[in-house]
Motif scaffolding. Structure first.
Motif, short mmCIF file in Angstrom:
data_model
loop_
_atom_site.label_atom_id
_atom_site.label_comp_id
_atom_site.label_asym_id
_atom_site.label_seq_id
_atom_site.Cartn_x
_atom_site.Cartn_y
_atom_site.Cartn_z
N ASP A 127 -2.57 2.72 8.63
CA ASP A 127 -1.14 2.93 8.38
C ASP A 127 -0.92 4.27 7.68
OD1 ASP A 127 -2.52 1.88 6.19
OD2 ASP A 127 -0.70 1.01 5.32
N VAL A 128 -1.97 4.79 7.03
CA VAL A 128 -1.98 6.14 6.50
C VAL A 128 -3.01 6.92 7.30
CG1 VAL A 128 -2.36 7.60 4.50
CG2 VAL A 128 -1.37 5.31 4.19
N GLY B 17 2.72 -2.68 6.01
CA GLY B 17 2.40 -2.96 7.40
C GLY B 17 0.98 -2.63 7.79
N GLY B 18 0.10 -2.39 6.83
CA GLY B 18 -1.28 -2.04 7.13
C GLY B 18 -2.06 -3.21 7.70
N SER B 19 -3.03 -2.89 8.55
CA SER B 19 -3.90 -3.93 9.13
C SER B 19 -5.23 -3.32 9.52
CB SER B 19 -3.23 -4.55 10.35
OG SER B 19 -3.06 -3.59 11.37
N ILE B 20 -6.25 -4.16 9.62
CA ILE B 20 -7.56 -3.74 10.07
C ILE B 20 -8.01 -4.66 11.19
CG2 ILE B 20 -8.25 -2.72 7.86
CD1 ILE B 20 -9.83 -5.28 7.29
N THR B 21 -8.92 -4.19 12.02
CA THR B 21 -9.42 -4.99 13.14
C THR B 21 -10.83 -5.48 12.83
OG1 THR B 21 -8.11 -3.72 14.72
CG2 THR B 21 -9.94 -5.01 15.60
N PRO C 202 -3.84 -8.49 8.75
CA PRO C 202 -2.92 -7.74 7.88
C PRO C 202 -3.56 -7.45 6.52
CG PRO C 202 -1.83 -9.64 8.85
CD PRO C 202 -3.30 -9.82 9.10
N VAL C 203 -3.36 -6.24 6.02
CA VAL C 203 -3.84 -5.87 4.68
C VAL C 203 -2.70 -5.13 3.96
CG1 VAL C 203 -6.32 -5.85 5.09
CG2 VAL C 203 -4.95 -3.87 5.76
N PRO C 204 -1.64 -5.85 3.63
CA PRO C 204 -0.51 -5.21 2.94
C PRO C 204 -0.91 -4.73 1.56
CG PRO C 204 -0.26 -7.58 2.90
CD PRO C 204 -1.44 -7.31 3.78
N VAL C 205 -0.32 -3.64 1.15
CA VAL C 205 -0.61 -3.12 -0.18
C VAL C 205 -0.06 -4.07 -1.24
CG1 VAL C 205 1.53 -1.78 -0.37
CG2 VAL C 205 -0.50 -1.03 -1.59
N ASP C 206 -0.77 -4.19 -2.35
CA ASP C 206 -0.36 -5.08 -3.43
C ASP C 206 0.09 -4.25 -4.63
OD1 ASP C 206 -0.02 -7.36 -5.08
OD2 ASP C 206 -2.03 -7.08 -5.89
N GLU C 207 1.40 -4.09 -4.76
CA GLU C 207 1.94 -3.30 -5.86
C GLU C 207 2.06 -4.10 -7.15
OE1 GLU C 207 5.58 -1.39 -4.97
OE2 GLU C 207 4.91 -0.54 -3.07
N VAL C 208 2.27 -5.41 -7.01
CA VAL C 208 2.56 -6.24 -8.18
C VAL C 208 1.41 -6.21 -9.17
CG1 VAL C 208 3.09 -8.55 -9.00
CG2 VAL C 208 4.12 -7.71 -6.87
N SER C 209 0.20 -6.47 -8.69
CA SER C 209 -0.94 -6.52 -9.60
C SER C 209 -1.26 -5.13 -10.16
CB SER C 209 -2.16 -7.10 -8.89
OG SER C 209 -2.54 -6.30 -7.79
N MET C 210 -1.11 -4.09 -9.34
CA MET C 210 -1.38 -2.73 -9.83
C MET C 210 -0.38 -2.32 -10.92
SD MET C 210 -4.07 -1.48 -8.36
CE MET C 210 -3.94 0.31 -8.34
N ARG C 211 0.85 -2.70 -10.72
CA ARG C 211 1.87 -2.40 -11.74
C ARG C 211 1.55 -3.13 -13.04
NH1 ARG C 211 6.98 -0.40 -11.01
NH2 ARG C 211 6.84 -0.74 -8.75
N GLN C 212 1.08 -4.39 -12.92
CA GLN C 212 0.74 -5.18 -14.09
C GLN C 212 -0.49 -4.60 -14.80
OE1 GLN C 212 2.57 -7.23 -15.44
NE2 GLN C 212 1.36 -8.56 -16.79
N ILE C 213 -1.46 -4.13 -14.05
CA ILE C 213 -2.65 -3.52 -14.65
C ILE C 213 -2.25 -2.31 -15.48
CG2 ILE C 213 -4.72 -2.15 -14.09
CD1 ILE C 213 -5.13 -4.07 -11.70
#
Length: 326
Positions: free
Chosen positions: A105-106, A240-244, A251-262
């Motif tokens: 996705d990037v 919308g990221g994904s790997i095969t 699907p491998v969506p980015v996780d902002e919630v835990s990073m923000r909490q860290i």
């Protein structure tokens, strides 16, 4: 000129004398006009008195008064905030190499874009910053201990390889331990240098699954804060990221919630980057924040220069307009 204060503001009392000189000059002009009108035959004065400049004759004393004001400000010791390169600091660059970093996705992939941006970050850091490198997937590895040899770090970044799992807490713990070990070697009279952890990841920790476990990311973020090592957390990727894998798309969506909490738990900052350009900008911002510090510096030189130049201008104007010194 942006000023933040004055080191010795008592010198401003001299402005009272400057104001007195200005008032005295105006009083002398008024007295001279009054005496001239009282004791002189004006019809004869026009024929015998030399032609004198008009308002221009007031320029030299006016410039002199301005010069005295500028020099008084210089004596008061004006200070300003100045950004200077840090001469001692430690940073641990901590990079996620879990399988989700293979997502495209990037472009060309999350990992490839992260490597390029990380090397740009390395190049922008000031020489006084010692930089180390940690990679993590199911476990964490210190690839490069803190050093001012940037080439070692670049080579470590180029050698990053994907692996299974995401042990974010282990990565933070490894970074803290590396900084502490390094700090014991270089600790001086002022103690170990200030330190920061730059954590870049795209996914939620799954080793362990409980982020508040003993080796979990949230627990280790609190430990980093206790060790005075704030975490600058960068959430990298899109929803919308994904790997095969085995012919199937996962699907491998980015996780902002835990990073923000860290970031919050460690006393650090959170950044979001959804493409390579944004990640470059984030690393550029961090390089500026980490590599430089703001100090109160003496700002009197410019005022002194202006005062001296204005005084010289006063003398030159006096010689040109009145053929005498002010």
């Amino acid at each position: 000129m942006s000023l933040t204060g004055f080191a010795d503001p008592l010198w401003f009392l001299l402005l009272i004398l400057v104001a007195a000189l200005g008032l005295g000059y105006l009083w002398m002009l008024r007295r001279r006009r009054r005496d001239t009108a009282r004791y002189t035959d004006l019809s004869m004065l026009d024929r015998v008195a030399p032609v004198r400049p008009g308002w221009q004759r007031h320029v030299p004393p006016a410039l002199l008064l301005v010069a005295l004001v500028l020099l008084t400000v210089a004596l008061a010791g004006p200070t300003a905030e100045l950004k200077v390169p840090r001469n001692r600091a430690t940073v641990m660059l901590t990079v996620d190499v879990s399988e989700s970093m293979a997502a495209t996705d990037v472009a060309p992939s999350r990992l490839a874009a992260a490597q390029q941006a990380a090397k740009s970050f390395v190049d922008k850091l000031t020489p006084g910053v010692n930089l180390g490198l940690v990679s993590f997937a199911g476990s964490a590895t210190v690839l490069v201990s803190p050093t001012n040899d940037r080439e070692q770090v670049r080579q470590g970044i180029d050698a990053l390889k994907l692996s299974q799992g995401t042990a974010t807490g282990e990565a933070i713990a490894a970074a803290v331990q590396a900084v502490q070990s390094f700090g014991k070697l270089i600790s001086g009279v002022d103690g170990p240098p200030p330190a920061r952890i730059v954590l870049m990841s795209d996914g939620k920790e799954n080793t362990p699954a409980d982020l508040n476990a003993e080796r979990g990311a949230f627990t280790q973020a609190r430990a980093a804060k206790a060790a005075q090592m704030p975490v600058s957390a960068i959430s990298f990727g899109t929803s919308g990221g994904s790997i095969t894998q085995d012919g199937q798309s996962t699907p491998v969506p980015v996780d902002e919630v835990s990073m923000r909490q860290i970031a919050a738990l460690s006393g650090g900052d959170f950044y979001r980057a959804q493409d390579a350009g944004q990640l470059q900008q984030v690393y550029g911002t961090l390089a500026e924040q980490i590599g430089y510090e703001t100090k109160q510096a003496d700002a009197s030189r410019s005022w002194l220069v202006l005062g001296a130049l204005t005084a010289l201008a006063s003398v030159a104007a006096a010689l040109l307009l009145t053929q005498r010194l002010p």
